[in-house]
Design a protein around this motif. Structure first.
Motif, PDB file in Angstrom:
ATOM      1  N   ILE A 136     -30.006 -30.040  92.733  1.00 53.08           N
ATOM      2  CA  ILE A 136     -31.274 -29.255  92.405  1.00 53.08           C
ATOM      3  C   ILE A 136     -31.370 -28.788  90.972  1.00 53.08           C
ATOM      4  O   ILE A 136     -30.406 -28.388  90.318  1.00 53.08           O
ATOM      5  CB  ILE A 136     -31.175 -27.875  93.199  1.00 53.08           C
ATOM      6  CG1 ILE A 136     -31.277 -28.075  94.627  1.00 53.08           C
ATOM      7  CG2 ILE A 136     -32.475 -26.991  92.751  1.00 53.08           C
ATOM      8  CD1 ILE A 136     -31.147 -26.832  95.416  1.00 53.08           C
ATOM      9  N   LEU A 137     -32.474 -29.118  90.268  1.00 53.63           N
ATOM     10  CA  LEU A 137     -32.666 -28.422  88.845  1.00 53.63           C
ATOM     11  C   LEU A 137     -33.840 -27.730  88.890  1.00 53.63           C
ATOM     12  O   LEU A 137     -35.018 -27.702  89.185  1.00 53.63           O
ATOM     13  CB  LEU A 137     -33.185 -30.120  88.276  1.00 53.63           C
ATOM     14  CG  LEU A 137     -33.479 -29.769  86.627  1.00 53.63           C
ATOM     15  CD1 LEU A 137     -32.120 -29.360  86.099  1.00 53.63           C
ATOM     16  CD2 LEU A 137     -34.163 -30.850  86.363  1.00 53.63           C
ATOM     17  N   GLY A 144     -35.791 -39.739  85.810  1.00 54.13           N
ATOM     18  CA  GLY A 144     -35.403 -38.494  86.327  1.00 54.13           C
ATOM     19  C   GLY A 144     -34.190 -37.776  85.824  1.00 54.13           C
ATOM     20  O   GLY A 144     -33.316 -38.397  85.228  1.00 54.13           O
ATOM     21  N   ARG A 145     -34.295 -36.488  85.734  1.00 52.95           N
ATOM     22  CA  ARG A 145     -33.193 -35.787  85.244  1.00 52.95           C
ATOM     23  C   ARG A 145     -32.534 -34.814  85.860  1.00 52.95           C
ATOM     24  O   ARG A 145     -32.889 -34.383  86.839  1.00 52.95           O
ATOM     25  CB  ARG A 145     -33.737 -35.029  83.671  1.00 52.95           C
ATOM     26  CG  ARG A 145     -34.884 -33.965  83.971  1.00 52.95           C
ATOM     27  CD  ARG A 145     -35.433 -33.341  82.864  1.00 52.95           C
ATOM     28  NE  ARG A 145     -36.446 -32.525  83.050  1.00 52.95           N
ATOM     29  CZ  ARG A 145     -37.624 -32.882  82.640  1.00 52.95           C
ATOM     30  NH1 ARG A 145     -38.264 -33.954  82.311  1.00 52.95           N
ATOM     31  NH2 ARG A 145     -38.786 -31.974  83.049  1.00 52.95           N
ATOM     32  N   GLY A 161     -36.825 -28.681  90.873  1.00 54.73           N
ATOM     33  CA  GLY A 161     -36.736 -30.017  91.433  1.00 54.73           C
ATOM     34  C   GLY A 161     -35.554 -30.334  92.186  1.00 54.73           C
ATOM     35  O   GLY A 161     -34.443 -29.971  92.118  1.00 54.73           O
ATOM     36  N   GLN A 193     -38.641 -42.504  90.217  1.00 55.33           N
ATOM     37  CA  GLN A 193     -38.895 -41.637  88.829  1.00 55.33           C
ATOM     38  C   GLN A 193     -37.975 -43.077  87.806  1.00 55.33           C
ATOM     39  O   GLN A 193     -37.082 -43.574  88.231  1.00 55.33           O
ATOM     40  CB  GLN A 193     -37.936 -40.503  88.911  1.00 55.33           C
ATOM     41  CG  GLN A 193     -38.524 -39.590  89.613  1.00 55.33           C
ATOM     42  CD  GLN A 193     -37.675 -38.095  89.634  1.00 55.33           C
ATOM     43  OE1 GLN A 193     -38.528 -37.193  89.139  1.00 55.33           O
ATOM     44  NE2 GLN A 193     -36.514 -37.926  89.891  1.00 55.33           N
ATOM     45  N   SER A 203     -40.694 -38.183  85.493  1.00 54.22           N
ATOM     46  CA  SER A 203     -39.923 -37.242  86.300  1.00 54.22           C
ATOM     47  C   SER A 203     -40.922 -36.382  86.873  1.00 54.22           C
ATOM     48  O   SER A 203     -42.021 -35.982  86.307  1.00 54.22           O
ATOM     49  CB  SER A 203     -39.269 -36.389  85.277  1.00 54.22           C
ATOM     50  OG  SER A 203     -39.024 -35.266  85.884  1.00 54.22           O
ATOM     51  N   THR A 204     -40.747 -36.092  88.069  1.00 51.64           N
ATOM     52  CA  THR A 204     -41.827 -35.097  88.819  1.00 51.64           C
ATOM     53  C   THR A 204     -41.792 -33.704  88.408  1.00 51.64           C
ATOM     54  O   THR A 204     -42.699 -33.056  88.467  1.00 51.64           O
ATOM     55  CB  THR A 204     -41.415 -34.960  90.401  1.00 51.64           C
ATOM     56  OG1 THR A 204     -39.976 -34.569  90.613  1.00 51.64           O
ATOM     57  CG2 THR A 204     -41.676 -36.347  91.124  1.00 51.64           C
ATOM     58  N   GLN A 205     -40.633 -33.328  87.641  1.00 54.39           N
ATOM     59  CA  GLN A 205     -40.615 -32.136  86.841  1.00 54.39           C
ATOM     60  C   GLN A 205     -41.862 -32.026  85.893  1.00 54.39           C
ATOM     61  O   GLN A 205     -42.539 -31.006  85.753  1.00 54.39           O
ATOM     62  CB  GLN A 205     -39.058 -31.893  86.113  1.00 54.39           C
ATOM     63  CG  GLN A 205     -38.064 -31.962  87.029  1.00 54.39           C
ATOM     64  CD  GLN A 205     -38.070 -30.540  87.902  1.00 54.39           C
ATOM     65  OE1 GLN A 205     -38.589 -30.525  89.041  1.00 54.39           O
ATOM     66  NE2 GLN A 205     -37.362 -29.526  87.271  1.00 54.39           N
ATOM     67  N   TRP A 254     -37.781 -37.506  95.841  1.00 55.35           N
ATOM     68  CA  TRP A 254     -37.598 -36.970  94.529  1.00 55.35           C
ATOM     69  C   TRP A 254     -38.860 -36.212  94.394  1.00 55.35           C
ATOM     70  O   TRP A 254     -39.893 -36.454  94.362  1.00 55.35           O
ATOM     71  CB  TRP A 254     -37.612 -37.964  93.509  1.00 55.35           C
ATOM     72  CG  TRP A 254     -37.038 -39.496  93.791  1.00 55.35           C
ATOM     73  CD1 TRP A 254     -37.491 -40.597  94.110  1.00 55.35           C
ATOM     74  CD2 TRP A 254     -35.548 -39.501  94.288  1.00 55.35           C
ATOM     75  NE1 TRP A 254     -36.657 -41.497  94.426  1.00 55.35           N
ATOM     76  CE2 TRP A 254     -35.353 -41.074  94.502  1.00 55.35           C
ATOM     77  CE3 TRP A 254     -34.612 -38.735  94.405  1.00 55.35           C
ATOM     78  CZ2 TRP A 254     -34.173 -41.715  94.934  1.00 55.35           C
ATOM     79  CZ3 TRP A 254     -33.500 -39.208  94.865  1.00 55.35           C
ATOM     80  CH2 TRP A 254     -33.088 -40.522  95.116  1.00 55.35           C
TER      81      TRP A 254
HETATM   82  C1  BTN Z   1     -28.654 -32.274  89.400  1.00 54.04           C
HETATM   83  O1  BTN Z   1     -27.538 -32.336  90.520  1.00 54.04           O
HETATM   84  O2  BTN Z   1     -28.116 -32.430  88.435  1.00 54.04           O
HETATM   85  C2  BTN Z   1     -30.121 -31.954  89.779  1.00 54.04           C
HETATM   86  C3  BTN Z   1     -30.749 -33.358  90.012  1.00 54.04           C
HETATM   87  C4  BTN Z   1     -32.219 -33.132  90.233  1.00 54.04           C
HETATM   88  C5  BTN Z   1     -32.828 -34.364  90.516  1.00 54.04           C
HETATM   89  C6  BTN Z   1     -34.327 -34.098  90.914  1.00 54.04           C
HETATM   90  S1  BTN Z   1     -35.229 -35.472  91.516  1.00 54.04           S
HETATM   91  C7  BTN Z   1     -36.678 -34.547  91.408  1.00 54.04           C
HETATM   92  C8  BTN Z   1     -36.748 -33.678  90.171  1.00 54.04           C
HETATM   93  N1  BTN Z   1     -37.123 -34.438  88.929  1.00 54.04           N
HETATM   94  C9  BTN Z   1     -36.439 -34.625  88.047  1.00 54.04           C
HETATM   95  O3  BTN Z   1     -36.497 -35.312  86.908  1.00 54.04           O
HETATM   96  N2  BTN Z   1     -35.081 -34.228  88.573  1.00 54.04           N
HETATM   97  C10 BTN Z   1     -35.279 -33.381  89.810  1.00 54.04           C
END
Ligand code: BTN
Length: 331
Positions: free
Chosen positions: A189-190, A117-118, A206, A114, A90-92, A134
């Motif tokens: 967006i996270l 990815g979350r 994110g 990813q 995950s880039t987070q 991402w």
């Molecule tokens: C959502 O709508 O639930 C938020 C999604 C966010 C996804 C982005 S992709 C880049 C960054 N890295 C992650 O693991 N999640 C965010």
């Protein structure tokens, strides 16, 4: 020159352009046109060519090119420190780790793919290779911790404006920060924040945008609820341009927020919202709230007129918007 040539193809997304037409429009010789087409091919662009009809752009390079992205950036700080990675869980996580090593405000991590990815509320985020944007952005705002959700709303406005500009479609924000085209989600967006003693240290914003996914690139469970810019615009979208445009919008709004506070951001968010005026049910940690979404309050909470009467404020949760009961918005 290559830029002008690509711009010309962008104006004719589906059709062929003859060598003669290109040479006339760009004011260069036919041989020069051929040379530039070859140069673009070497960069990963794919052209169909026909002796009678000319050239048609049918494919773009797969990778995000750091040099192209940097050339597109107009920001002062956002994205100026950049890490492009091929694949990461995950880039987070990459961004948090980078902060621990000293990343400053505006540092950006972008991944081609990813593997974990979350999304919000513990969900996973589908991030196939080279099909989307991402990315995670480090922000170090000087604001009290409880105001952090305002940044999420601000980022949603920046993203929604960006997607509108790129596709010409009426992208809209579903509270708090999903971007929909029609009633399908194209982006989310996270926000993850790190705080100490009620003081905000930093935020990792994110952003996931489904850019060039075809229908079959989505897993079956997403095919009816998700969409991509490619599917909506009917043409591939350049990811470097998307990132640069988003950062530009975000920096502009962020400066506005620092100067004038949340009020102008709230007005912009409300104007782009697909939630206001609709009957919604919102799963919150305290239970389900059902009613009509009225407005944002001055902190960024969603004000809902309850079915059973009275108003309530929702700070976070998962919204289901009823489509049948749309009521015309007053703004
Ligand atoms: C959502 O709508 O639930 C938020 C999604 C966010 C996804 C982005 S992709 C880049 C960054 N890295 C992650 O693991 N999640 C965010």
């Amino acid at each position: 020159m290559n830029e002008r040539l690509l711009a010309l193809f962008a104006e004719h997304p589906d059709g062929f352009l003859s060598g003669e037409r290109i040479s006339r429009d760009l004011g260069v010789s036919r041989t020069a046109v051929w040379k530039h087409i070859q140069a673009l091919k070497a960069e990963g662009y794919d052209f169909e060519s026909s002796p009678r009809k000319g050239y048609r752009l049918v494919g773009r390079p797969e990778r995000i090119r750091a040099a192209v992205l940097q050339a597109r950036l107009t920001t002062r700080r956002l994205g100026r420190a950049l890490r492009l990675v091929d694949e990461t869980p995950s880039t987070q996580d990459e961004a948090h780790a980078w902060v621990a090593q000293g990343a400053s405000h505006g540092a950006l991590v972008v991944a081609e793919a990813q593997t974990a990815g979350r999304g919000r509320l513990g969900r996973s985020w589908h991030s196939p290779k080279s099909k989307g944007v991402w990315m995670s952005l480090v922000l170090k705002p000087d604001i009290p911790l409880p105001l952090t959700p305002q940044l999420t709303l601000l980022a949603a406005v920046a993203l929604c404006r960006t997607l509108r500009r790129l596709t010409g479609k009426e992208a809209a924000i579903k509270w708090p920060n999903d971007i929909l085209i029609g009633d399908r989600k194209v982006s989310g967006i996270l926000m993850e924040s790190s705080a100490e003693d009620e003081r905000l240290n930093y935020v990792v914003a994110g952003v996931g945008v489904s850019v060039n996914l075809r229908r079959e690139d989505f897993p079956p469970e997403l095919q009816t609820v998700a969409t991509s810019l490619l599917l909506e615009a009917g043409r591939p979208i350049e990811r470097e341009e998307l990132i640069a445009l988003f950062l530009e919008q975000l920096e502009e709004l962020y400066e506005l927020y620092r100067r004038e506070g949340f009020s102008p951001i709230r007005t912009l968010w409300e104007a782009l919202s697909s939630t206001l005026g609709r009957t919604v049910s919102i799963k919150t940690p305290q239970g389900v709230e059902k009613g009509i979404a009225l407005r944002l309050d001055e902190t960024g909470a969603l004000v809902v007129r309850r079915e059973e009467g009275g108003e309530t404020k929702v700070f976070s949760g998962d919204v289901r918007q009823e489509t049948g009961t749309f009521q015309k918005k007053t703004m």
